[in-house]
Scaffold this motif. Structure first.
Motif, PDB file in Angstrom:
ATOM      1  N   THR A 171     -11.609  -5.251  -6.569  1.00 13.55           N
ATOM      2  CA  THR A 171     -10.994  -3.973  -6.918  1.00 13.55           C
ATOM      3  C   THR A 171     -11.989  -2.885  -6.574  1.00 13.55           C
ATOM      4  O   THR A 171     -13.167  -2.985  -6.940  1.00 13.55           O
ATOM      5  N   MET A 172     -11.533  -1.880  -5.857  1.00 12.23           N
ATOM      6  CA  MET A 172     -12.372  -0.717  -5.568  1.00 12.23           C
ATOM      7  C   MET A 172     -11.630   0.531  -6.026  1.00 12.23           C
ATOM      8  O   MET A 172     -10.433   0.687  -5.775  1.00 12.23           O
ATOM      9  N   PHE A 173     -12.367   1.400  -6.699  1.00 14.62           N
ATOM     10  CA  PHE A 173     -11.876   2.731  -7.043  1.00 14.62           C
ATOM     11  C   PHE A 173     -12.628   3.713  -6.170  1.00 14.62           C
ATOM     12  O   PHE A 173     -13.846   3.584  -5.979  1.00 14.62           O
ATOM     13  N   LEU A 174     -11.906   4.683  -5.646  1.00 13.37           N
ATOM     14  CA  LEU A 174     -12.488   5.680  -4.757  1.00 13.37           C
ATOM     15  C   LEU A 174     -12.157   7.074  -5.263  1.00 13.37           C
ATOM     16  O   LEU A 174     -11.113   7.289  -5.883  1.00 13.37           O
ATOM     17  N   ARG A 175     -13.052   8.010  -4.964  1.00  7.06           N
ATOM     18  CA  ARG A 175     -12.868   9.411  -5.337  1.00  7.06           C
ATOM     19  C   ARG A 175     -12.950  10.228  -4.049  1.00  7.06           C
ATOM     20  O   ARG A 175     -13.858  10.044  -3.241  1.00  7.06           O
ATOM     21  N   ARG A 176     -11.990  11.150  -3.876  1.00 11.99           N
ATOM     22  CA  ARG A 176     -12.009  12.012  -2.690  1.00 11.99           C
ATOM     23  C   ARG A 176     -13.017  13.131  -2.908  1.00 11.99           C
ATOM     24  O   ARG A 176     -13.002  13.814  -3.932  1.00 11.99           O
ATOM     25  N   GLN A 177     -13.902  13.284  -1.945  1.00 13.97           N
ATOM     26  CA  GLN A 177     -14.893  14.357  -1.933  1.00 13.97           C
ATOM     27  C   GLN A 177     -14.509  15.336  -0.822  1.00 13.97           C
ATOM     28  O   GLN A 177     -13.562  15.092  -0.078  1.00 13.97           O
ATOM     29  N   ASN A 178     -15.278  16.385  -0.668  1.00 12.10           N
ATOM     30  CA  ASN A 178     -15.010  17.351   0.405  1.00 12.10           C
ATOM     31  C   ASN A 178     -15.030  16.706   1.783  1.00 12.10           C
ATOM     32  O   ASN A 178     -14.290  17.103   2.668  1.00 12.10           O
ATOM     33  N   ASP A 179     -15.888  15.688   1.961  1.00 15.19           N
ATOM     34  CA  ASP A 179     -16.030  15.052   3.272  1.00 15.19           C
ATOM     35  C   ASP A 179     -15.308  13.708   3.375  1.00 15.19           C
ATOM     36  O   ASP A 179     -15.569  12.932   4.277  1.00 15.19           O
ATOM     37  N   GLY A 180     -14.404  13.409   2.444  1.00 11.71           N
ATOM     38  CA  GLY A 180     -13.630  12.168   2.513  1.00 11.71           C
ATOM     39  C   GLY A 180     -13.783  11.328   1.257  1.00 11.71           C
ATOM     40  O   GLY A 180     -14.364  11.752   0.264  1.00 11.71           O
ATOM     41  N   TRP A 181     -13.245  10.120   1.313  1.00 11.57           N
ATOM     42  CA  TRP A 181     -13.256   9.205   0.182  1.00 11.57           C
ATOM     43  C   TRP A 181     -14.603   8.514   0.043  1.00 11.57           C
ATOM     44  O   TRP A 181     -15.217   8.152   1.035  1.00 11.57           O
ATOM     45  N   GLN A 182     -15.037   8.314  -1.199  1.00 14.00           N
ATOM     46  CA  GLN A 182     -16.240   7.539  -1.504  1.00 14.00           C
ATOM     47  C   GLN A 182     -15.908   6.491  -2.548  1.00 14.00           C
ATOM     48  O   GLN A 182     -15.110   6.740  -3.471  1.00 14.00           O
ATOM     49  N   ILE A 183     -16.532   5.336  -2.438  1.00 14.23           N
ATOM     50  CA  ILE A 183     -16.332   4.254  -3.394  1.00 14.23           C
ATOM     51  C   ILE A 183     -17.155   4.559  -4.645  1.00 14.23           C
ATOM     52  O   ILE A 183     -18.362   4.779  -4.555  1.00 14.23           O
ATOM     53  N   VAL A 184     -16.492   4.569  -5.810  1.00 12.95           N
ATOM     54  CA  VAL A 184     -17.177   4.861  -7.068  1.00 12.95           C
ATOM     55  C   VAL A 184     -17.278   3.641  -7.980  1.00 12.95           C
ATOM     56  O   VAL A 184     -18.072   3.630  -8.923  1.00 12.95           O
ATOM     57  N   HIS A 185     -16.465   2.619  -7.707  1.00 14.11           N
ATOM     58  CA  HIS A 185     -16.547   1.390  -8.514  1.00 14.11           C
ATOM     59  C   HIS A 185     -16.056   0.212  -7.694  1.00 14.11           C
ATOM     60  O   HIS A 185     -15.058   0.313  -6.976  1.00 14.11           O
ATOM     61  N   ILE A 186     -16.786  -0.902  -7.803  1.00 15.91           N
ATOM     62  CA  ILE A 186     -16.392  -2.165  -7.174  1.00 15.91           C
ATOM     63  C   ILE A 186     -16.474  -3.247  -8.243  1.00 15.91           C
ATOM     64  O   ILE A 186     -17.439  -3.293  -9.010  1.00 15.91           O
TER      65      ILE A 186
ATOM     66  N   LEU B 124       0.834  -1.193   0.000  1.00 13.03           N
ATOM     67  CA  LEU B 124       0.000   0.000   0.000  1.00 13.03           C
ATOM     68  C   LEU B 124       0.870   1.244   0.000  1.00 13.03           C
ATOM     69  O   LEU B 124       1.723   1.414   0.862  1.00 13.03           O
ATOM     70  N   ALA B 125       0.626   2.097  -0.966  1.00 10.10           N
ATOM     71  CA  ALA B 125       1.300   3.390  -0.966  1.00 10.10           C
ATOM     72  C   ALA B 125       0.767   4.199   0.212  1.00 10.10           C
ATOM     73  O   ALA B 125      -0.425   4.118   0.534  1.00 10.10           O
ATOM     74  N   PRO B 126       1.604   4.952   0.887  1.00 14.05           N
ATOM     75  CA  PRO B 126       1.133   5.755   2.024  1.00 14.05           C
ATOM     76  C   PRO B 126      -0.051   6.650   1.662  1.00 14.05           C
ATOM     77  O   PRO B 126      -0.934   6.880   2.485  1.00 14.05           O
ATOM     78  N   THR B 127      -0.107   7.114   0.425  1.00 14.82           N
ATOM     79  CA  THR B 127      -1.210   7.971  -0.003  1.00 14.82           C
ATOM     80  C   THR B 127      -2.535   7.217  -0.072  1.00 14.82           C
ATOM     81  O   THR B 127      -3.598   7.839  -0.129  1.00 14.82           O
ATOM     82  N   ALA B 128      -2.497   5.887  -0.070  1.00 11.31           N
ATOM     83  CA  ALA B 128      -3.725   5.092  -0.193  1.00 11.31           C
ATOM     84  C   ALA B 128      -4.297   4.656   1.149  1.00 11.31           C
ATOM     85  O   ALA B 128      -5.347   4.018   1.185  1.00 11.31           O
ATOM     86  N   LEU B 129      -3.665   4.988   2.251  1.00 15.94           N
ATOM     87  CA  LEU B 129      -4.119   4.491   3.548  1.00 15.94           C
ATOM     88  C   LEU B 129      -5.519   4.966   3.917  1.00 15.94           C
ATOM     89  O   LEU B 129      -6.321   4.187   4.434  1.00 15.94           O
ATOM     90  N   GLU B 130      -5.826   6.228   3.660  1.00 20.48           N
ATOM     91  CA  GLU B 130      -7.176   6.724   3.981  1.00 20.48           C
ATOM     92  C   GLU B 130      -8.234   6.031   3.129  1.00 20.48           C
ATOM     93  O   GLU B 130      -9.300   5.680   3.620  1.00 20.48           O
ATOM     94  N   ALA B 131      -7.948   5.830   1.855  1.00 19.92           N
ATOM     95  CA  ALA B 131      -8.895   5.139   0.976  1.00 19.92           C
ATOM     96  C   ALA B 131      -9.065   3.690   1.422  1.00 19.92           C
ATOM     97  O   ALA B 131     -10.184   3.154   1.414  1.00 19.92           O
ATOM     98  N   THR B 132      -7.976   3.052   1.832  1.00 17.56           N
ATOM     99  CA  THR B 132      -8.040   1.674   2.312  1.00 17.56           C
ATOM    100  C   THR B 132      -8.918   1.586   3.554  1.00 17.56           C
ATOM    101  O   THR B 132      -9.688   0.629   3.714  1.00 17.56           O
ATOM    102  N   ALA B 133      -8.842   2.569   4.414  1.00 16.79           N
ATOM    103  CA  ALA B 133      -9.684   2.585   5.612  1.00 16.79           C
ATOM    104  C   ALA B 133     -11.170   2.636   5.233  1.00 16.79           C
ATOM    105  O   ALA B 133     -12.006   2.036   5.909  1.00 16.79           O
ATOM    106  N   VAL B 134     -11.504   3.316   4.150  1.00 12.26           N
ATOM    107  CA  VAL B 134     -12.901   3.373   3.689  1.00 12.26           C
ATOM    108  C   VAL B 134     -13.329   1.998   3.176  1.00 12.26           C
ATOM    109  O   VAL B 134     -14.446   1.535   3.477  1.00 12.26           O
ATOM    110  N   VAL B 135     -12.471   1.320   2.436  1.00 11.69           N
ATOM    111  CA  VAL B 135     -12.776  -0.039   1.965  1.00 11.69           C
ATOM    112  C   VAL B 135     -13.028  -0.946   3.167  1.00 11.69           C
ATOM    113  O   VAL B 135     -14.017  -1.691   3.213  1.00 11.69           O
ATOM    114  N   ASP B 136     -12.146  -0.877   4.164  1.00 11.06           N
ATOM    115  CA  ASP B 136     -12.315  -1.702   5.364  1.00 11.06           C
ATOM    116  C   ASP B 136     -13.593  -1.339   6.124  1.00 11.06           C
ATOM    117  O   ASP B 136     -14.277  -2.223   6.646  1.00 11.06           O
TER     118      ASP B 136
END
Length: 163
Positions: free
Chosen positions: A140-155, A36-48
């Motif tokens: 595979t999950m793709f996420l997009r950062r919004q004003n209030d955090g990451w959201q899942i846009v594709h699974i 995991l790239a350090p930049t992906a940790l917040e997105a990974t937390a949303v997946v979890d």
């Protein structure tokens, strides 16, 4: 959404990963192997968090992590919005998740700007509808950062019987 696809494909190729997914398989244990790239940790937390919500049967919390225009691919089918997922497979996914145990065997993830991709490989065991479950899965999950955090846009979920 075409920018998401272009970036997602580029990220996966750059990472040397061609992932798939199985949403019926929540992250109930720690990853055995992760890149995991350090930049992906917040997105990974949303997946979890999405999987944890399914594990607890909390459909409201699971839905809150999905974009309204989420696209979900599973078993050759597609659900093209949060509302469509909520009306079709969400309840079954939560029930399956509660009845099984998943072990993450490998995970990779990257984030660049406002887009992230998280790819997970797993093993799921348990009993669902009186039938033994022993699956290997990819997600595979793709996420997009919004004003209030990451959201899942594709699974994209995929699974097969374990050998």
């Amino acid at each position: 959404m075409s920018k998401v696809w272009s970036w997602g494909i580029a990220a996966l190729v750059a990472a040397g990963t061609v992932p798939a997914v199985n949403a019926h398989e929540p992250a109930k244990t720690a990853s055995a192997s992760a890149s995991l790239a350090p930049t992906a940790l917040e997105a990974t937390a949303v997946v979890d968090a999405f999987h944890a919500a399914l594990d607890h049967g909390n459909e409201v919390d699971a839905l809150a992590l999905l974009a309204d225009d989420v696209l979900i691919f599973e078993s050759g089918g597609a659900e093209r919005s949060k509302a469509e997922y909520a009306s079709y497979h969400l309840a079954a996914d939560a029930t399956f998740s509660q009845a099984t145990a998943q072990t993450i065997t490998h995970r990779t993830g990257r984030a660049e700007g406002d887009l992230a991709s998280i790819a997970t490989e797993s093993k799921t065991v348990g009993t669902y509808k009186d039938r033994p479950i022993n699956l290997i899965g990819t997600e595979t999950m793709f996420l997009r950062r919004q004003n209030d955090g990451w959201q899942i846009v594709h699974i994209h979920w995929s699974s097969a019987n374990a050998k």
